[in-house]
Design a protein around this motif. Sequence first.
Motif, PDB file in Angstrom:
ATOM      1  N   PHE A  15       0.836  -1.212   0.000  1.00  0.00           N
ATOM      2  CA  PHE A  15       0.000   0.000   0.000  1.00  0.00           C
ATOM      3  C   PHE A  15       0.865   1.253   0.000  1.00  0.00           C
ATOM      4  O   PHE A  15       2.050   1.225   0.356  1.00  0.00           O
ATOM      5  CB  PHE A  15      -0.938  -0.003   1.217  1.00  0.00           C
ATOM      6  CG  PHE A  15      -0.232   0.072   2.545  1.00  0.00           C
ATOM      7  CD1 PHE A  15       0.152   1.279   3.098  1.00  0.00           C
ATOM      8  CD2 PHE A  15       0.041  -1.093   3.263  1.00  0.00           C
ATOM      9  CE1 PHE A  15       0.797   1.345   4.329  1.00  0.00           C
ATOM     10  CE2 PHE A  15       0.687  -1.037   4.496  1.00  0.00           C
ATOM     11  CZ  PHE A  15       1.067   0.177   5.025  1.00  0.00           C
ATOM     12  N   ARG A  16       0.249   2.370  -0.362  1.00  0.00           N
ATOM     13  CA  ARG A  16       0.917   3.676  -0.369  1.00  0.00           C
ATOM     14  C   ARG A  16       0.230   4.583   0.651  1.00  0.00           C
ATOM     15  O   ARG A  16      -0.992   4.708   0.632  1.00  0.00           O
ATOM     16  CB  ARG A  16       0.867   4.290  -1.763  1.00  0.00           C
ATOM     17  CG  ARG A  16       1.722   3.542  -2.791  1.00  0.00           C
ATOM     18  CD  ARG A  16       1.351   3.910  -4.200  1.00  0.00           C
ATOM     19  NE  ARG A  16      -0.022   3.492  -4.506  1.00  0.00           N
ATOM     20  CZ  ARG A  16      -0.644   3.745  -5.653  1.00  0.00           C
ATOM     21  NH1 ARG A  16      -0.029   4.435  -6.609  1.00  0.00           N
ATOM     22  NH2 ARG A  16      -1.893   3.330  -5.849  1.00  0.00           N
ATOM     23  N   PHE A  17       1.039   5.222   1.485  1.00  0.00           N
ATOM     24  CA  PHE A  17       0.561   5.962   2.652  1.00  0.00           C
ATOM     25  C   PHE A  17       1.137   7.370   2.616  1.00  0.00           C
ATOM     26  O   PHE A  17       2.332   7.556   2.351  1.00  0.00           O
ATOM     27  CB  PHE A  17       1.035   5.223   3.913  1.00  0.00           C
ATOM     28  CG  PHE A  17       0.702   5.879   5.228  1.00  0.00           C
ATOM     29  CD1 PHE A  17      -0.335   5.402   6.013  1.00  0.00           C
ATOM     30  CD2 PHE A  17       1.452   6.946   5.721  1.00  0.00           C
ATOM     31  CE1 PHE A  17      -0.634   5.979   7.248  1.00  0.00           C
ATOM     32  CE2 PHE A  17       1.169   7.533   6.940  1.00  0.00           C
ATOM     33  CZ  PHE A  17       0.116   7.045   7.707  1.00  0.00           C
TER      34      PHE A  17
ATOM     35  N   SER B 234      -4.889  10.938  -4.953  1.00  0.00           N
ATOM     36  CA  SER B 234      -5.256   9.751  -5.734  1.00  0.00           C
ATOM     37  C   SER B 234      -4.125   8.727  -5.782  1.00  0.00           C
ATOM     38  O   SER B 234      -4.358   7.563  -6.122  1.00  0.00           O
ATOM     39  CB  SER B 234      -5.648  10.144  -7.155  1.00  0.00           C
ATOM     40  OG  SER B 234      -4.533  10.671  -7.867  1.00  0.00           O
ATOM     41  N   ALA B 235      -2.907   9.155  -5.431  1.00  0.00           N
ATOM     42  CA  ALA B 235      -1.759   8.245  -5.494  1.00  0.00           C
ATOM     43  C   ALA B 235      -1.634   7.357  -4.267  1.00  0.00           C
ATOM     44  O   ALA B 235      -0.726   6.520  -4.200  1.00  0.00           O
ATOM     45  CB  ALA B 235      -0.473   9.060  -5.673  1.00  0.00           C
ATOM     46  N   PHE B 236      -2.552   7.487  -3.287  1.00  0.00           N
ATOM     47  CA  PHE B 236      -2.377   6.795  -2.012  1.00  0.00           C
ATOM     48  C   PHE B 236      -3.622   6.004  -1.622  1.00  0.00           C
ATOM     49  O   PHE B 236      -4.752   6.446  -1.860  1.00  0.00           O
ATOM     50  CB  PHE B 236      -2.049   7.811  -0.914  1.00  0.00           C
ATOM     51  CG  PHE B 236      -0.843   8.654  -1.225  1.00  0.00           C
ATOM     52  CD1 PHE B 236       0.434   8.166  -1.021  1.00  0.00           C
ATOM     53  CD2 PHE B 236      -0.996   9.931  -1.762  1.00  0.00           C
ATOM     54  CE1 PHE B 236       1.541   8.936  -1.326  1.00  0.00           C
ATOM     55  CE2 PHE B 236       0.108  10.704  -2.065  1.00  0.00           C
ATOM     56  CZ  PHE B 236       1.389  10.209  -1.844  1.00  0.00           C
ATOM     57  N   GLU B 237      -3.367   4.851  -0.994  1.00  0.00           N
ATOM     58  CA  GLU B 237      -4.461   4.047  -0.450  1.00  0.00           C
ATOM     59  C   GLU B 237      -4.858   4.491   0.955  1.00  0.00           C
ATOM     60  O   GLU B 237      -5.988   4.251   1.382  1.00  0.00           O
ATOM     61  CB  GLU B 237      -4.075   2.566  -0.414  1.00  0.00           C
ATOM     62  CG  GLU B 237      -4.121   1.853  -1.745  1.00  0.00           C
ATOM     63  CD  GLU B 237      -2.932   2.198  -2.634  1.00  0.00           C
ATOM     64  OE1 GLU B 237      -3.137   2.373  -3.853  1.00  0.00           O
ATOM     65  OE2 GLU B 237      -1.805   2.280  -2.104  1.00  0.00           O
ATOM     66  N   VAL B 238      -3.917   5.099   1.688  1.00  0.00           N
ATOM     67  CA  VAL B 238      -4.198   5.554   3.043  1.00  0.00           C
ATOM     68  C   VAL B 238      -3.689   6.989   3.192  1.00  0.00           C
ATOM     69  O   VAL B 238      -2.512   7.266   2.917  1.00  0.00           O
ATOM     70  CB  VAL B 238      -3.533   4.660   4.108  1.00  0.00           C
ATOM     71  CG1 VAL B 238      -3.900   5.148   5.517  1.00  0.00           C
ATOM     72  CG2 VAL B 238      -3.945   3.206   3.934  1.00  0.00           C
ATOM     73  N   VAL B 239      -4.568   7.877   3.615  1.00  0.00           N
ATOM     74  CA  VAL B 239      -4.215   9.268   3.884  1.00  0.00           C
ATOM     75  C   VAL B 239      -4.406   9.514   5.373  1.00  0.00           C
ATOM     76  O   VAL B 239      -5.515   9.342   5.898  1.00  0.00           O
ATOM     77  CB  VAL B 239      -5.089  10.240   3.063  1.00  0.00           C
ATOM     78  CG1 VAL B 239      -4.783  11.686   3.444  1.00  0.00           C
ATOM     79  CG2 VAL B 239      -4.878  10.013   1.575  1.00  0.00           C
TER      80      VAL B 239
END
Length: 266
Positions: A133-135, A194-199
């Motif tokens: 994932f990206r955070f 939009s580039a992240f699964e978790v903000v």
Amino acid sequence: MGDSVGGRNPALRALLAQLAATLLVGGLVYLGAQLSDWRAPWLLAGLAQGLVAACLGQWLGLARWWWWLNLLFVPALLLGSGARLPGWVFLVAFALLLLLNWNSLIERVPLYLSGARCREQLVALLAARAADFRFVDLGCGPAGTLLHLARRFPEAQFVGVETAPLTFAIAWLRCLGRGNCRVRYASLWRTDLSAFEVVYCFLSPAPMAALWEKARAQMKADAWLVSNSFEVPGVAADRAIELHDWRRSRLLLWRMGGESGASPGE
């Protein structure tokens, strides 16, 4: 009164508390000197001013950590003056404080630090996501939380954004050498979510409504918005996790897309 000024800049409210306390205590000290032979010791007067400023700050709706800053500000100046410190010391101290808390003045977002219990709960939440994932941490501060998570999830990618100059420099240096963690000198408003699964964010009440609109416009349907303590006005969180710390903090999680979003491990 606290509610009526709740939307104002916290630094301005702290300044207002300091000025009001100085006028009140200064007036009482002057009046006492005119009516009697007693002269208040300078440090005692400073402590009285700090106590009044701290109480006024709470009344004006400042966060709890401001209480200690308001209490100790004038006594610290008096002690420094008594030690005959050169004037540039106070200028440097003020500049460092400004560079660390730039967001408090510009975006009404003071420097909040996520605690150990917050990090533990974030680890538990993120364990439910796919390993890659990206955070992003919006306002990552000195990057303590970002680095902790990057170590726990080596296959994931972590990005922090920060605009307080000195805070950014500290965070950037701390993240050097970690391939899955980097820090950008950028505003959260210029960050593409939009580039992240978790903000993740730990901001203040001021930007939450606008952040929610940005998140709805940019985040994917299976992504999460996670806020430490601060709610989105009028939008109930899908999940609230009590952290049981001295601030009575909570992690608030919204799934983008509602029921179509991924489950946070419930």
